[in-house]
Design a protein around this motif. Sequence first.
Motif, PDB file in Angstrom:
ATOM      1  N   LEU A 161     -23.369  54.479 -14.893  1.00 30.65           N
ATOM      2  CA  LEU A 161     -23.615  53.837 -13.598  1.00 30.65           C
ATOM      3  C   LEU A 161     -23.504  52.339 -13.834  1.00 30.65           C
ATOM      4  O   LEU A 161     -24.351  51.742 -14.508  1.00 30.65           O
ATOM      5  N   ASN A 162     -22.436  51.766 -13.312  1.00 27.77           N
ATOM      6  CA  ASN A 162     -22.150  50.344 -13.556  1.00 27.77           C
ATOM      7  C   ASN A 162     -22.715  49.476 -12.418  1.00 27.77           C
ATOM      8  O   ASN A 162     -23.086  49.987 -11.364  1.00 27.77           O
ATOM      9  N   LYS A 163     -22.758  48.178 -12.664  1.00 28.20           N
ATOM     10  CA  LYS A 163     -23.221  47.161 -11.708  1.00 28.20           C
ATOM     11  C   LYS A 163     -24.721  47.239 -11.451  1.00 28.20           C
ATOM     12  O   LYS A 163     -25.196  46.914 -10.359  1.00 28.20           O
ATOM     13  N   VAL A 164     -25.494  47.688 -12.439  1.00 29.02           N
ATOM     14  CA  VAL A 164     -26.935  47.823 -12.226  1.00 29.02           C
ATOM     15  C   VAL A 164     -27.621  46.457 -12.085  1.00 29.02           C
ATOM     16  O   VAL A 164     -28.783  46.378 -11.702  1.00 29.02           O
ATOM     17  N   ASP A 165     -26.851  45.391 -12.367  1.00 27.19           N
ATOM     18  CA  ASP A 165     -27.394  44.037 -12.123  1.00 27.19           C
ATOM     19  C   ASP A 165     -27.699  43.826 -10.644  1.00 27.19           C
ATOM     20  O   ASP A 165     -28.495  42.949 -10.283  1.00 27.19           O
ATOM     21  N   LEU A 166     -27.091  44.625  -9.783  1.00 26.64           N
ATOM     22  CA  LEU A 166     -27.291  44.453  -8.338  1.00 26.64           C
ATOM     23  C   LEU A 166     -28.529  45.191  -7.812  1.00 26.64           C
ATOM     24  O   LEU A 166     -28.868  45.076  -6.634  1.00 26.64           O
ATOM     25  N   LEU A 167     -29.184  45.965  -8.684  1.00 33.39           N
ATOM     26  CA  LEU A 167     -30.292  46.808  -8.214  1.00 33.39           C
ATOM     27  C   LEU A 167     -31.634  46.089  -8.203  1.00 33.39           C
ATOM     28  O   LEU A 167     -31.946  45.330  -9.122  1.00 33.39           O
ATOM     29  N   ILE A 192     -25.585  50.534 -16.680  1.00 34.85           N
ATOM     30  CA  ILE A 192     -24.864  49.494 -17.402  1.00 34.85           C
ATOM     31  C   ILE A 192     -24.412  48.380 -16.457  1.00 34.85           C
ATOM     32  O   ILE A 192     -24.352  48.585 -15.240  1.00 34.85           O
ATOM     33  N   SER A 193     -24.115  47.218 -17.017  1.00 34.81           N
ATOM     34  CA  SER A 193     -23.503  46.165 -16.203  1.00 34.81           C
ATOM     35  C   SER A 193     -22.462  45.408 -17.010  1.00 34.81           C
ATOM     36  O   SER A 193     -22.769  44.862 -18.065  1.00 34.81           O
ATOM     37  N   ALA A 194     -21.252  45.407 -16.486  1.00 44.04           N
ATOM     38  CA  ALA A 194     -20.179  44.663 -17.154  1.00 44.04           C
ATOM     39  C   ALA A 194     -20.361  43.170 -16.940  1.00 44.04           C
ATOM     40  O   ALA A 194     -19.785  42.356 -17.655  1.00 44.04           O
ATOM     41  N   ILE A 195     -21.170  42.800 -15.958  1.00 45.08           N
ATOM     42  CA  ILE A 195     -21.386  41.380 -15.653  1.00 45.08           C
ATOM     43  C   ILE A 195     -22.541  40.824 -16.482  1.00 45.08           C
ATOM     44  O   ILE A 195     -22.386  39.840 -17.198  1.00 45.08           O
ATOM     45  N   SER A 196     -23.710  41.484 -16.428  1.00 46.17           N
ATOM     46  CA  SER A 196     -24.855  40.959 -17.180  1.00 46.17           C
ATOM     47  C   SER A 196     -24.836  41.413 -18.641  1.00 46.17           C
ATOM     48  O   SER A 196     -25.546  40.856 -19.475  1.00 46.17           O
ATOM     49  N   GLY A 216     -12.662  57.117 -12.900  1.00 44.87           N
ATOM     50  CA  GLY A 216     -13.558  56.760 -11.802  1.00 44.87           C
ATOM     51  C   GLY A 216     -12.778  56.140 -10.660  1.00 44.87           C
ATOM     52  O   GLY A 216     -11.673  55.639 -10.849  1.00 44.87           O
ATOM     53  N   GLN A 217     -13.408  56.154  -9.490  1.00 45.91           N
ATOM     54  CA  GLN A 217     -12.814  55.555  -8.292  1.00 45.91           C
ATOM     55  C   GLN A 217     -12.429  54.104  -8.533  1.00 45.91           C
ATOM     56  O   GLN A 217     -13.054  53.438  -9.362  1.00 45.91           O
ATOM     57  N   SER A 218     -11.530  53.592  -7.740  1.00 47.22           N
ATOM     58  CA  SER A 218     -11.202  52.181  -7.908  1.00 47.22           C
ATOM     59  C   SER A 218     -12.374  51.336  -7.395  1.00 47.22           C
ATOM     60  O   SER A 218     -13.100  51.729  -6.496  1.00 47.22           O
ATOM     61  N   GLY A 219     -12.576  50.207  -8.058  1.00 39.72           N
ATOM     62  CA  GLY A 219     -13.636  49.294  -7.650  1.00 39.72           C
ATOM     63  C   GLY A 219     -14.965  49.492  -8.349  1.00 39.72           C
ATOM     64  O   GLY A 219     -15.878  48.686  -8.188  1.00 39.72           O
ATOM     65  N   VAL A 220     -15.094  50.555  -9.141  1.00 42.62           N
ATOM     66  CA  VAL A 220     -16.378  50.796  -9.807  1.00 42.62           C
ATOM     67  C   VAL A 220     -16.570  49.911 -11.040  1.00 42.62           C
ATOM     68  O   VAL A 220     -17.674  49.802 -11.572  1.00 42.62           O
ATOM     69  N   GLY A 221     -15.481  49.295 -11.509  1.00 39.55           N
ATOM     70  CA  GLY A 221     -15.618  48.363 -12.630  1.00 39.55           C
ATOM     71  C   GLY A 221     -15.003  48.821 -13.942  1.00 39.55           C
ATOM     72  O   GLY A 221     -15.357  48.293 -15.000  1.00 39.55           O
ATOM     73  N   LYS A 222     -14.070  49.757 -13.884  1.00 33.85           N
ATOM     74  CA  LYS A 222     -13.445  50.248 -15.125  1.00 33.85           C
ATOM     75  C   LYS A 222     -12.739  49.122 -15.882  1.00 33.85           C
ATOM     76  O   LYS A 222     -12.958  48.952 -17.081  1.00 33.85           O
ATOM     77  N   SER A 223     -11.917  48.356 -15.170  1.00 33.85           N
ATOM     78  CA  SER A 223     -11.187  47.271 -15.852  1.00 33.85           C
ATOM     79  C   SER A 223     -12.158  46.264 -16.438  1.00 33.85           C
ATOM     80  O   SER A 223     -11.962  45.777 -17.558  1.00 33.85           O
ATOM     81  N   SER A 224     -13.205  45.940 -15.691  1.00 36.23           N
ATOM     82  CA  SER A 224     -14.187  44.971 -16.185  1.00 36.23           C
ATOM     83  C   SER A 224     -14.835  45.481 -17.466  1.00 36.23           C
ATOM     84  O   SER A 224     -15.015  44.718 -18.418  1.00 36.23           O
ATOM     85  N   LEU A 225     -15.181  46.754 -17.500  1.00 32.87           N
ATOM     86  CA  LEU A 225     -15.803  47.324 -18.700  1.00 32.87           C
ATOM     87  C   LEU A 225     -14.824  47.298 -19.860  1.00 32.87           C
ATOM     88  O   LEU A 225     -15.172  46.930 -20.984  1.00 32.87           O
TER      89      LEU A 225
HETATM   90  P1  GDP Z   1     -11.840  49.104 -11.300  1.00 35.56           P
HETATM   91  O1  GDP Z   1     -11.022  49.244 -10.073  1.00 35.56           O
HETATM   92  O2  GDP Z   1     -12.683  50.313 -11.514  1.00 35.56           O
HETATM   93  O3  GDP Z   1     -11.046  48.748 -12.515  1.00 35.56           O
HETATM   94  O4  GDP Z   1     -12.892  47.931 -11.010  1.00 35.56           O
HETATM   95  P2  GDP Z   1     -12.830  46.393 -11.453  1.00 35.56           P
HETATM   96  O5  GDP Z   1     -13.143  46.244 -12.887  1.00 35.56           O
HETATM   97  O6  GDP Z   1     -11.567  45.799 -10.959  1.00 35.56           O
HETATM   98  O7  GDP Z   1     -14.083  45.814 -10.625  1.00 35.56           O
HETATM   99  C1  GDP Z   1     -14.134  45.794  -9.230  1.00 35.56           C
HETATM  100  C2  GDP Z   1     -15.068  44.679  -8.784  1.00 35.56           C
HETATM  101  O8  GDP Z   1     -16.398  44.921  -9.234  1.00 35.56           O
HETATM  102  C3  GDP Z   1     -14.684  43.322  -9.345  1.00 35.56           C
HETATM  103  O9  GDP Z   1     -14.869  42.362  -8.331  1.00 35.56           O
HETATM  104  C4  GDP Z   1     -15.656  43.104 -10.479  1.00 35.56           C
HETATM  105  O10 GDP Z   1     -15.934  41.740 -10.718  1.00 35.56           O
HETATM  106  C5  GDP Z   1     -16.886  43.805  -9.960  1.00 35.56           C
HETATM  107  N1  GDP Z   1     -17.750  44.282 -11.050  1.00 35.56           N
HETATM  108  C6  GDP Z   1     -17.360  44.978 -12.153  1.00 35.56           C
HETATM  109  N2  GDP Z   1     -18.410  45.253 -12.939  1.00 35.56           N
HETATM  110  C7  GDP Z   1     -19.491  44.715 -12.334  1.00 35.56           C
HETATM  111  C8  GDP Z   1     -20.894  44.668 -12.672  1.00 35.56           C
HETATM  112  O11 GDP Z   1     -21.380  45.167 -13.674  1.00 35.56           O
HETATM  113  N3  GDP Z   1     -21.713  44.033 -11.773  1.00 35.56           N
HETATM  114  C9  GDP Z   1     -21.236  43.457 -10.640  1.00 35.56           C
HETATM  115  N4  GDP Z   1     -22.119  42.842  -9.849  1.00 35.56           N
HETATM  116  N5  GDP Z   1     -19.927  43.475 -10.304  1.00 35.56           N
HETATM  117  C10 GDP Z   1     -19.074  44.098 -11.136  1.00 35.56           C
END
Ligand code: GDP
Length: 352
Positions: A161-167, A192-196, A216-225
């Motif tokens: 579960l990504n982006k938990v920094d937002l919780l 997990i959080s790819a940001i924090s 995973g769906q697009s936008g969940v943060g795969k590329s960021s991770l």
């Molecule tokens: P993908 O489509 O699954 O590859 O997702 P991306 O890696 O492109 O991320 C989609 C958006 O979510 C981007 O704007 C990222 O900056 C944002 N994002 C990714 N990881 C995190 C996270 O851990 N926390 C927050 N707040 N945003 C994140």
Amino acid sequence: MTKRKLTQNQKRRIHSNNVKALDRHHRRVKKEIDWQEEMLGDTQDGVVVTRYSIHADVENSQGEIFRCNLRRTLANVVVGDHVVWRRGHEKLQGISGVIEAIKPRENEIARPDYYDGLKVMASNIDRIIIVSSVLPALSLNIIDRYLVICENANIPAVILLNKVDLLTDEQWREAEEQLEIYRKIGYETLMISAISGKNMEKLTALLADGTSIFVGQSGVGKSSLINYILPEVNAQTGEISETSGLGQHTTTSSRLYHLPQGGNLIDSPGIREFGLWHLEPAQITNGYREFQYFLGTCKFRDCKHIDDPGCALREAVELGKIHPVRFDNYHRLISSREENKSQRHFMEQDIR
Ligand code: GDP
Ligand code: ZN
């Protein structure tokens, strides 16, 4: 609307002829090498680390990479494949050798292909990392879809579960509870959080062994991770496209990366999101691991596990042995599959 629509078979045939013509064209234009016996060294083992449209990069046991042609008789060669290949005495037109055979695969991931049925995308995978996030909102239904595929492909799954920094604290507890459903039935989960960077070290440790793949769906943060774990990915991608000189789009190819701390990561845009429609109801049922103990004990052999009398699954739900959310998702999967099948839609459209 035209009156005379092409049938599915006609469309497939046209597509298939087009692909063949294009293939012949490619081979002519690129003057594909006709590797003869005397031009090649002994057979050796290798792993496919990148697959392009008509070539593949093979890595030998020393970690050197060779761009190879594929023997025409070969089935679809995919990233992760263990292959037998031969190196040419000389490099010809930038190509170093030829892949002769694919070794038996331990497992494979296939995605539905409109024209060709199932298309294998990658092989020999040790774990699938299912990435979900809190934005877009956590969807247990989508997690279940992926789990069904993992179970049927016989590949262990980890749920992130990504982006938990937002919780908020409150939301954190709610998310924990939802993940608990999966931990109870034996899946590893990670907030997990790819940001924090929260819990990233746990993910890194997990990946250090074997070959992993992110879905995973697009936008969940795969590329960021992936960028967090492997900052060189982008750099590497750029470098390869420059040196190949073949003008291929590396962004659409599947690649296997070695991680700095050990382990491999396969990244393929084509498998990041993949569908379910090809699964038979029995496979969906098999995809629910905690159902297995109860199946076969329903009163009726053809039990649909809905409101059939003596349904062992329903009883297990009532006794708290199967989570109601999983049971509901199961029925949703079965019925959405019926719809998808009739419309020949893929899940990628279906889940957006
Ligand atoms: P993908 O489509 O699954 O590859 O997702 P991306 O890696 O492109 O991320 C989609 C958006 O979510 C981007 O704007 C990222 O900056 C944002 N994002 C990714 N990881 C995190 C996270 O851990 N926390 C927050 N707040 N945003 C994140
Ligand atoms: Zn039943």
